[in-house]
Design an enzyme around this catalytic site. Structure first.
Site, PDB file in Angstrom:
ATOM      1  N   LYS A 111       0.842  -1.192   0.000  1.00  0.00           N
ATOM      2  CA  LYS A 111       0.000   0.000   0.000  1.00  0.00           C
ATOM      3  C   LYS A 111       0.878   1.244   0.000  1.00  0.00           C
ATOM      4  O   LYS A 111       1.976   1.246   0.576  1.00  0.00           O
ATOM      5  CB  LYS A 111      -0.921  -0.044   1.225  1.00  0.00           C
ATOM      6  CG  LYS A 111      -2.056   0.961   1.211  1.00  0.00           C
ATOM      7  CD  LYS A 111      -3.011   0.692   2.370  1.00  0.00           C
ATOM      8  CE  LYS A 111      -4.085   1.746   2.503  1.00  0.00           C
ATOM      9  NZ  LYS A 111      -4.996   1.467   3.643  1.00  0.00           N
ATOM     10  N   SER A 190      -9.594   2.185   3.056  1.00  0.00           N
ATOM     11  CA  SER A 190      -8.586   2.830   2.233  1.00  0.00           C
ATOM     12  C   SER A 190      -7.643   1.851   1.529  1.00  0.00           C
ATOM     13  O   SER A 190      -6.725   2.265   0.827  1.00  0.00           O
ATOM     14  CB  SER A 190      -7.744   3.775   3.109  1.00  0.00           C
ATOM     15  OG  SER A 190      -7.061   3.025   4.116  1.00  0.00           O
ATOM     16  N   SER A 214     -10.257  -0.481   7.200  1.00  0.00           N
ATOM     17  CA  SER A 214      -9.671  -0.310   5.874  1.00  0.00           C
ATOM     18  C   SER A 214      -8.992  -1.530   5.271  1.00  0.00           C
ATOM     19  O   SER A 214      -8.547  -1.471   4.120  1.00  0.00           O
ATOM     20  CB  SER A 214      -8.684   0.852   5.887  1.00  0.00           C
ATOM     21  OG  SER A 214      -9.372   2.074   5.995  1.00  0.00           O
TER      22      SER A 214
END
Length: 565
Positions: A111, A190, A214
């Site tokens: 990420k 996210s 998330s």
């Protein structure tokens, strides 16, 4: 005098980099689409493919589809191919005695808030990508170093919303990520970039981060497995924080086996993350694949939290202890999130899989009722936001700025409120003064005591009803269509009621739970006692084996726009 390259060398080099034949590409696609780590390892052992061939297949797939789905923000082509070539050479030199690590040759993504040495940690935000002032990571995050050491090949970094502060995946650094099952719909946030990359077969697995939902909620939108470990099992050092007291990281993969392998690699004590110290004496020992048994659910009992079904409100990052009772009540009302009827229906249907695997599901209004939601809503982290960003920049910021003040001086503009003081959007409330948790005289009232009280209520409910864990929907609604207004406004994503897991740090995992009638995935979330991560993965595995809900998306080569930002 410059030496001429021998003609024979050019012929050999051309043969090595020439694209594979159509038949060979078809074979690669048949073998690699939906592949998991054990199957990939077997192919490597049998010398069916080289790591370079596998990495090139994944990068070609990203090149073909990423312009539509926008999952991978940065493809590190040079770095990935260099790692692949090195591993191929080492394997050839080592012969039959060569020892491969648990992630050897496995293409992964990280990420964009997770530091990878030499790459830009965008954190989804354009302010970290200003030419000449990029936040280039001086070293790897702890989990990145661990995965590298285990043999993983980092293909690239995935898109995410600015600072991970959204339930959908719109980024000022890279635009919007679409759901792989229908690009018009949200993949959640996210970690929406990672779940889209994994479910679309751009890589084998990736990491997500989770401050309020998330990892788990995006995994639910995309028929993948997402694991939120017990906070302290895995280090978050080197991950740009949204809220360091709630943040966590864990694996996202297409099946439970791969998450178990990845979590075994990621777990462990790290002096750079004090919450991990002592974890080896508390956690169930690895490898976590040892807990993956088809009968792991037999005789187990799970409760359904009543407050989740009722949509009771728990404000994100909690309510300060000093908040007047009437304002605290108003905040909880504002945070209410009703469970959509279609999600309730999908959840009840998904529970049939638990029962088919031998588990008992208890639904009762006394199981974590609204009073639990009220209790846990006072676990407040708002005064301590700045401390996390300061610590991150101090160690993982570029030479130009190793503090919040240095960033502002270098760039000429301040860092946004989400990561330095969490500005209160209520104009009638006093501004939240930032202090250090370790020296704050109000830390006990704001954070520590409410957290102990909520965790005690959680475990006492398990004890009282002889439950092994809890089960509930990973989101309160289906993935929304982002091309159309939802409830009269642009959607903020498929919201969940699962941030309470972060507030007490217990382990939870999302596992594919079926599909809505329109073909979009539904995710089932299971939580367990602290440090029972092995048991949790065992239950997820048993559910997966009975239900086999996952099916891959059919990707399109044309989307909303030629380059869908």
């Amino acid at each position: 005098m410059r030496m001429r390259t021998p003609f024979w060398y050019l012929l050999v080099l051309t043969a090595l980099i020439a694209p594979a034949s159509a038949d060979a590409q078809d074979a690669l696609t048949r073998d690699l689409l939906e592949v998991n780590i054990p199957k990939l390892e077997a192919m490597y052992r049998d010398h069916k493919y080289t790591v370079t061939q596998v990495v090139q297949w994944y990068m070609a797939r990203i090149s073909k589809y990423n312009g539509i789905y926008r999952a991978v923000q940065n493809v590190d082509r040079a770095g990935a191919l260099a790692t692949a070539a090195r591993e191929d050479a080492e394997a050839k030199a080592g012969g039959s005695s060569y020892q491969r690590g648990p992630l050897w040759g496995v293409p992964i993504v990280t990420k964009a808030n997770t530091s990878v040495e030499g790459l830009i940690t965008t954190d989804g935000w354009q302010g970290y990508t200003i030419p000449g002032h990029e936040l280039i990571a001086p070293k790897d995050a702890t989990i990145v170093a661990k995965m590298r050491a285990a043999g993983a090949v980092i293909i690239g970094q995935t898109n995410m919303p600015d600072f991970a502060a959204s339930d959908t995946n719109r980024s000022t650094a890279y635009g919007r990520t679409g759901n792989a099952y229908d690009v018009r719909f949200s993949p959640g946030g996210s970690s929406g970039g990672t779940v889209t990359a994994v479910t679309a077969n751009f890589v084998v697995l990736g990491n997500g981060t989770d401050t309020g939902n998330s990892i788990r909620m995006p995994a639910a939108t995309s028929s993948v497995v997402g694991v939120f470990p017990t906070r302290g099992l895995v280090s978050i050092a080197g991950i740009a924080p949204l809220d360091w007291l709630l943040d966590n990281t864990g694996p996202i993969a297409r099946d439970v086996t791969d998450t178990a392998i990845a979590l075994t690699v990621m777990a462990g004590e790290d002096a750079s993350d004090p919450r991990t110290l002592g974890s080896s004496g508390l956690a169930q020992p690895g490898p976590y694949t040892a807990y993956l048994k088809a009968d792991a659910l037999k005789g187990k009992r799970f409760g359904v939290p009543a407050f989740v079904l009722q949509g009771a409100g728990i404000p994100f990052q909690g309510i300060p202890a000093s908040t007047p009772a009437n304002m605290a009540a108003a905040d909880r009302v504002d945070a209410r999130m009703p469970l959509r009827p279609e999600t309730r229906e999908a959840f009840m249907k998904a529970l049939e899989g638990l029962r088919a695997a031998g588990a008992t599901v208890v639904i009762d209004d006394s199981i974590l009722p609204d009073s639990f939601a009220e209790t846990i809503s006072f676990v407040c982290t708002l005064p301590y936001i700045r401390e996390g960003t300061e610590k991150f920049l101090e160690t993982y910021g570029p030479a130009q700025y190793r503090s919040i003040e240095q960033y502002e001086k270098t760039i000429g503009s301040p860092l946004p409120h989400q990561i330095i003081d969490s500005e209160d959007l209520h104009s009638d409330r006093p501004f939240m003064k930032q202090v250090r948790l370790e020296s704050d005289p109000q830390a006990e009232a704001n954070y520590l005591a409410p957290r102990r009280k909520a965790l005690k209520a959680y475990t006492e409910t398990l004890d009282r009803l002889h439950l092994d864990g809890f089960v509930y929907p990973a989101a309160q609604m289906p993935p929304p269509d982002e091309t159309m207004p939802q409830d009269g406004q642009i959607t903020g994503g498929p919201h969940s009621d699962t941030a309470w897991v972060n507030m007490i740090g217990v382990p939870a995992a999302d596992v594919p739970g079926g599909f809505y009638p329109d073909g979009l995935p539904f995710g089932l979330e299971i939580s367990a006692r602290p440090w029972k991560d092995g048991d949790l993965l065992g239950w997820a595995y048993a559910y997966e084996q009975v239900t086999r809900h996952r099916r891959p998306p059919v990707l399109v080569e044309q989307g909303l726009l030629p380059d869908a930002r």
